[in-house]
Design a protein around this motif. Structure first.
Motif, PDB file in Angstrom:
ATOM      1  N   HIS A 349       0.613  -1.204  -0.027  1.00 32.18           N
ATOM      2  CA  HIS A 349       0.018   0.048  -0.040  1.00 32.18           C
ATOM      3  C   HIS A 349       0.792   1.192   0.147  1.00 32.18           C
ATOM      4  N   SER A 350       0.403   2.476   0.096  1.00 30.77           N
ATOM      5  CA  SER A 350       0.997   3.643  -0.076  1.00 30.77           C
ATOM      6  C   SER A 350       1.608   3.913   1.436  1.00 30.77           C
ATOM      7  N   ALA A 351       2.569   4.887   1.486  1.00 33.43           N
ATOM      8  CA  ALA A 351       3.190   5.137   2.831  1.00 33.43           C
ATOM      9  C   ALA A 351       2.636   6.162   3.473  1.00 33.43           C
ATOM     10  N   LYS A 352       1.646   6.961   3.096  1.00 34.09           N
ATOM     11  CA  LYS A 352       1.093   8.210   3.606  1.00 34.09           C
ATOM     12  C   LYS A 352       0.141   7.931   4.657  1.00 34.09           C
ATOM     13  N   ALA A 353      -0.495   6.937   4.604  1.00 39.43           N
ATOM     14  CA  ALA A 353      -1.561   6.673   5.779  1.00 39.43           C
ATOM     15  C   ALA A 353      -0.786   6.056   6.884  1.00 39.43           C
ATOM     16  N   GLY A 354       0.585   5.778   6.932  1.00 36.60           N
ATOM     17  CA  GLY A 354       1.516   5.427   7.874  1.00 36.60           C
ATOM     18  C   GLY A 354       1.258   3.938   8.597  1.00 36.60           C
ATOM     19  N   GLN A 355       0.466   2.932   7.646  1.00 40.56           N
ATOM     20  CA  GLN A 355      -0.097   1.761   8.224  1.00 40.56           C
ATOM     21  C   GLN A 355       0.801   0.556   7.952  1.00 40.56           C
ATOM     22  N   GLU A 404      -8.658   5.352  -0.354  1.00 38.10           N
ATOM     23  CA  GLU A 404      -9.520   6.583   0.101  1.00 38.10           C
ATOM     24  C   GLU A 404      -8.504   7.864   0.439  1.00 38.10           C
ATOM     25  N   TRP A 405      -7.509   7.376   1.282  1.00 36.35           N
ATOM     26  CA  TRP A 405      -6.570   8.523   2.066  1.00 36.35           C
ATOM     27  C   TRP A 405      -5.670   8.814   0.640  1.00 36.35           C
ATOM     28  N   SER A 406      -5.175   7.776  -0.047  1.00 37.26           N
ATOM     29  CA  SER A 406      -4.205   8.508  -1.160  1.00 37.26           C
ATOM     30  C   SER A 406      -4.960   9.235  -2.208  1.00 37.26           C
ATOM     31  N   TYR A 432     -12.070  14.302   7.063  1.00 35.91           N
ATOM     32  CA  TYR A 432     -11.611  12.925   6.864  1.00 35.91           C
ATOM     33  C   TYR A 432     -10.530  12.310   7.650  1.00 35.91           C
ATOM     34  N   PHE A 433      -9.409  13.279   7.874  1.00 32.47           N
ATOM     35  CA  PHE A 433      -8.504  13.032   8.864  1.00 32.47           C
ATOM     36  C   PHE A 433      -8.885  12.853  10.336  1.00 32.47           C
ATOM     37  N   ARG A 438      -9.268   6.548  14.446  1.00 29.22           N
ATOM     38  CA  ARG A 438      -9.043   5.606  15.059  1.00 29.22           C
ATOM     39  C   ARG A 438      -8.299   4.586  14.382  1.00 29.22           C
ATOM     40  N   TYR A 439      -8.280   4.651  12.981  1.00 26.59           N
ATOM     41  CA  TYR A 439      -7.749   3.931  12.085  1.00 26.59           C
ATOM     42  C   TYR A 439      -6.195   4.112  11.712  1.00 26.59           C
ATOM     43  N   THR A 440      -6.125   5.339  11.755  1.00 27.33           N
ATOM     44  CA  THR A 440      -4.429   5.658  11.599  1.00 27.33           C
ATOM     45  C   THR A 440      -3.755   5.571  13.010  1.00 27.33           C
ATOM     46  N   ALA A 441      -4.617   5.441  14.045  1.00 26.59           N
ATOM     47  CA  ALA A 441      -4.015   5.139  15.495  1.00 26.59           C
ATOM     48  C   ALA A 441      -3.555   3.611  15.448  1.00 26.59           C
ATOM     49  N   GLY A 442      -4.137   2.774  14.580  1.00 27.81           N
ATOM     50  CA  GLY A 442      -3.947   1.438  14.563  1.00 27.81           C
ATOM     51  C   GLY A 442      -5.077   0.713  15.351  1.00 27.81           C
ATOM     52  N   LEU A 443      -6.106   1.402  15.794  1.00 23.66           N
ATOM     53  CA  LEU A 443      -6.943   0.751  16.520  1.00 23.66           C
ATOM     54  C   LEU A 443      -8.290   0.329  16.064  1.00 23.66           C
ATOM     55  N   ALA A 444      -8.314   0.206  14.737  1.00 28.36           N
ATOM     56  CA  ALA A 444      -9.779  -0.013  14.195  1.00 28.36           C
ATOM     57  C   ALA A 444     -10.113  -1.545  14.026  1.00 28.36           C
ATOM     58  N   THR A 445      -9.039  -2.301  14.092  1.00 31.12           N
ATOM     59  CA  THR A 445      -8.961  -3.840  13.967  1.00 31.12           C
ATOM     60  C   THR A 445     -10.155  -4.339  15.065  1.00 31.12           C
ATOM     61  N   HIS A 446     -11.169  -5.013  14.514  1.00 32.82           N
ATOM     62  CA  HIS A 446     -12.428  -5.766  15.195  1.00 32.82           C
ATOM     63  C   HIS A 446     -12.494  -7.152  14.522  1.00 32.82           C
ATOM     64  N   TYR A 447     -12.059  -7.925  15.280  1.00 35.09           N
ATOM     65  CA  TYR A 447     -12.144  -9.676  14.868  1.00 35.09           C
ATOM     66  C   TYR A 447     -13.731 -10.054  15.286  1.00 35.09           C
ATOM     67  N   PRO A 448     -14.147 -10.832  14.076  1.00 39.10           N
ATOM     68  CA  PRO A 448     -15.498 -11.208  14.295  1.00 39.10           C
ATOM     69  C   PRO A 448     -15.528 -12.458  15.163  1.00 39.10           C
ATOM     70  N   ALA A 449     -16.609 -12.727  15.604  1.00 36.28           N
ATOM     71  CA  ALA A 449     -16.793 -13.933  16.543  1.00 36.28           C
ATOM     72  C   ALA A 449     -16.360 -15.153  15.667  1.00 36.28           C
ATOM     73  N   GLY A 450     -15.637 -16.195  16.298  1.00 39.04           N
ATOM     74  CA  GLY A 450     -14.888 -17.343  15.834  1.00 39.04           C
ATOM     75  C   GLY A 450     -14.814 -18.142  16.864  1.00 39.04           C
ATOM     76  N   PRO A 451     -13.624 -19.047  16.598  1.00 37.53           N
ATOM     77  CA  PRO A 451     -12.899 -19.896  17.313  1.00 37.53           C
ATOM     78  C   PRO A 451     -12.271 -19.260  18.599  1.00 37.53           C
ATOM     79  N   LEU A 452     -11.653 -18.060  18.246  1.00 35.58           N
ATOM     80  CA  LEU A 452     -10.840 -17.393  19.425  1.00 35.58           C
ATOM     81  C   LEU A 452     -11.664 -16.242  19.819  1.00 35.58           C
TER      82      LEU A 452
END
Length: 634
Positions: A349-355, A404-406, A432-433, A438-452
């Motif tokens: 991906h691009s570098a500008k979102a810093g992710q 979107e960000w790029s 938009y920024f 929450r996304y650019t802070a790396g905190l948007a990950t949300h795993y769905p219900a599953g084995p774990l």
């Protein structure tokens, strides 16, 4: 920080005693290993650092370069990544050396003279309650050095084998070490084969491991070029030490990132749409041309570049593989993974979102504890299917966000006098920024219900610990010594699960739970902890009382909160906590804990909330762990 458990030792307490058999690690790469990691980028080293603490199996890491990275290209370290580094005991090093990104400013063409830029907005970079950790900038090479030093001080004294590149990877249908990895010296020489139980390719966008298992990157190049350079410069631009998104009327855009050390600055310089016929020419754009563009964008301010530490030109591209392991989708029921890919090997991906670097490290933080659990016999190999199932959707979300960000960052500002020309309103960019914080802070990950990951029927007991998201730390006071600290910082990168038990009003349900965990044959602690292991080595229990720390007597704590550990049976006094009432900070209020009933928050080894249960949900807790854990010897 805890040490001296097995006896007093002089010297650096971060240097753990070598495990038996690792006092003098053999020189050179053995012919057989349990885990072979390919690539010493951030993803590979996060994985190696985790596995280096496990002496019950053999981990090695190979790298085609002749030595450690000295000049890294990535630099943005998200809040979530700093949280992860705290689990290694490394966050203080990062935050001490790094440049903190506290605010972001926005510049656009002046309405009265569009040849000039003017500041139009200023916002907090990671506002309020997102994380106790900052967003920082630090050279990738330095970040990797911290992980290398951690490995060298680990019980296995793990160090990379440099100067080796992968020629091919083949997976046999059977055998204890079924993965054959063909290696050769990077400078030429005779090939050799190493056999492994598991192989992890963190070898970049041109991954030989990915190619060997038939995975391909799918996606697009956006035909939009950016130049990037790290410079030392003299300038009268007032926001040179603040992250800045700068839009000029006709000269392009700049994303300015202050770097660590107080003087270095990174500029992402917009070079516009790429004519495919001129792609090679664009990639050869000299640094002097990048400087000239930057000087025009910054008008009326001056930029006098004194030194260029690094410069490059790249095209924005977003690509991802359809799966992050070697098992075809239609064979998942019959096979378990043996080869995995992570980081740039499976998403770019691009570098500008810093992710990019941040998501790559989170890939292997997800994978490492699962490999250790399988290799140590605590979980069945089917657990390894959850790596690709959880991380591939995260990478796909990153690609969508990055597009979107790029697009927004590469668009010219709207001209109020010529709206028909299109472009992005600077206010839209700022909005938009903020919405993407929450996304650019790396905190948007949300795993769905599953084995774990459990279901949400009891989420109301702990509203601030959303099931499937990372455990959001909060201040507490340790009861035994009155020390204020963050609850999440007790979580180490050691492969153990955490149970955070928040007391009910009378603590009766809490104490009933703690007694059941200590005594019941159905307790997951009793079922899944090996007989000779420390009682908190597999499942670590922490309790948070509602009253202040001086109102709780240490000698009245239940035994599970005073576990005896190590060869001397010493007592661990660091398992019980209270709200920080002296500072008017109550974790029960901050994280929405039901005060009447309390709550049990189950947290995975990678710091994600797996479940929220009632304190009296003993059967549900036992059933949850029985999904994926094996009893010793099973």
């Amino acid at each position: 920080m805890q040490y001296y458990l097995n006896g007093y030792r002089f010297g650096d307490p971060e240097a753990q005693p070598p495990a038996p058999g690792f006092e003098h690690p053999p020189a050179g790469l053995p012919d057989t290993v349990d885990v072979l990691i390919v690539g010493t980028g951030p993803a590979g080293l996060v994985l190696a650092a985790q596995l280096s603490t496990h002496a019950g199996f053999t981990t090695r890491i190979v790298e085609r370069r002749a030595g450690p990275l000295e000049l890294g290209h990535a630099d943005g370290v998200a809040c979530r990544t700093v949280e992860m580094f705290e689990a290694f005991g490394l966050s203080s090093r990062l935050t001490r050396e790094a440049c903190w990104i506290n605010e972001t400013v926005f510049w656009r063409p002046d309405e009265t003279d569009r040849t000039r830029i003017t500041r139009t907005g200023r916002v907090d970079d990671a506002a309020g309650e997102l994380s106790e950790m900052p967003h920082v900038i630090v050279n990738q090479a330095r970040l990797q050095q911290h992980l290398l030093e951690y490995m060298e001080k680990s019980p296995t004294r793990l160090t990379p084998d440099y100067g080796l590149e992968v020629v091919g990877v083949q997976v046999a249908d059977s055998g204890d070490h079924p993965v054959a990895v063909t290696l050769r010296p990077a400078g030429g020489g005779a090939e050799r084969t190493v056999h492994a139980k598991y192989v992890v390719g963190t070898d970049g966008a041109r991954s030989a491991v990915r190619a060997s298992i038939g995975r391909e990157l799918h996606g697009d190049v956006a035909n939009h070029a950016w130049g990037v350079m790290d410079i030392l410069a003299v300038t009268d631009f007032p926001d040179i030490r603040i992250k800045a998104a700068i839009q000029s009327a006709r000269e392009g855009n700049i994303l300015l990132i202050p770097r660590e050390g107080g003087y270095l600055v990174r500029l992402y310089v917009d070079l516009g749409v790429v004519d495919p016929a001129r792609r090679d020419e664009i990639r050869r754009t000299p640094p002097e041309q990048l400087i000239a563009v930057a000087q025009k964008v910054l008008h009326p301010y001056t930029l006098n570049v004194k030194d260029i530490a690094w410069a490059s030109v790249y095209e924005v591209g977003q690509r991802v593989t359809d799966k992050f392991d070697d098992v075809p989708e239609d064979q998942a029921a019959a096979r378990t993974p043996r080869v995995f890919i992570a980081g740039d090997a499976c998403h770019t991906h691009s570098a500008k979102a810093g992710q990019g670097m941040n998501v790559s490290m989170q890939d292997t933080f997800n994978l490492g504890w699962k490999l250790a659990a399988v290799l140590e016999g605590r979980s069945a190999p089917t657990l390894l299917h959850t790596y690709s199932a959880e991380r591939q959707p995260v990478a796909k979300e990153l690609i969508d966000f990055d597009k979107e960000w790029s697009a927004i960052m590469g668009s010219p500002p709207k001209d109020p006098l010529h709206p028909e020309r299109g472009g992005v309103d600077p206010a839209e960019l700022q909005d938009y920024f903020v919405r993407s914080g929450r996304y650019t802070a790396g905190l948007a990950t949300h795993y769905p219900a599953g084995p774990l990951i459990g279901t949400a029927e009891h989420q109301a007991l702990a509203r601030g610990f959303t099931i499937g998201t990372r455990f959001h730390s909060a201040p507490v006071v340790r009861i035994a010594d009155g020390r204020p600290l963050h609850l999440g910082h007790v979580h180490r990168a050691d492969g153990a699960w955490r149970l955070y038990a928040f007391a009910d009003t009378t603590a009766e349900r809490l104490h009933a739970l703690l007694g059941w965990l200590a005594e019941s044959p159905a307790s997951p602690i009793r079922r899944f902890t090996p007989a000779q292991a420390d009682p908190d080595s597999v499942i670590d229990v922490r309790a948070i009382y509602q009253q202040g720390h001086r109102a709780v007597e240490v000698d009245a704590l239940p035994p599970v909160l005073l576990p005896r550990k190590g060869r001397f049976g010493l007592i661990d006094y660091e398992k019980a906590f209270s709200p920080d009432l002296d500072r008017d900070v109550d974790i029960f209020d901050l994280r929405g804990i039901d005060r009447t009933r309390g709550a049990l928050v189950v947290v995975r080894p990678d710091q994600y909330v797996s479940h929220v249960l009632p304190l009296d949900g003993h059967d549900a807790l036992a059933a949850f762990f029985a999904r994926f854990m094996l009893e010793p010897g099973q």
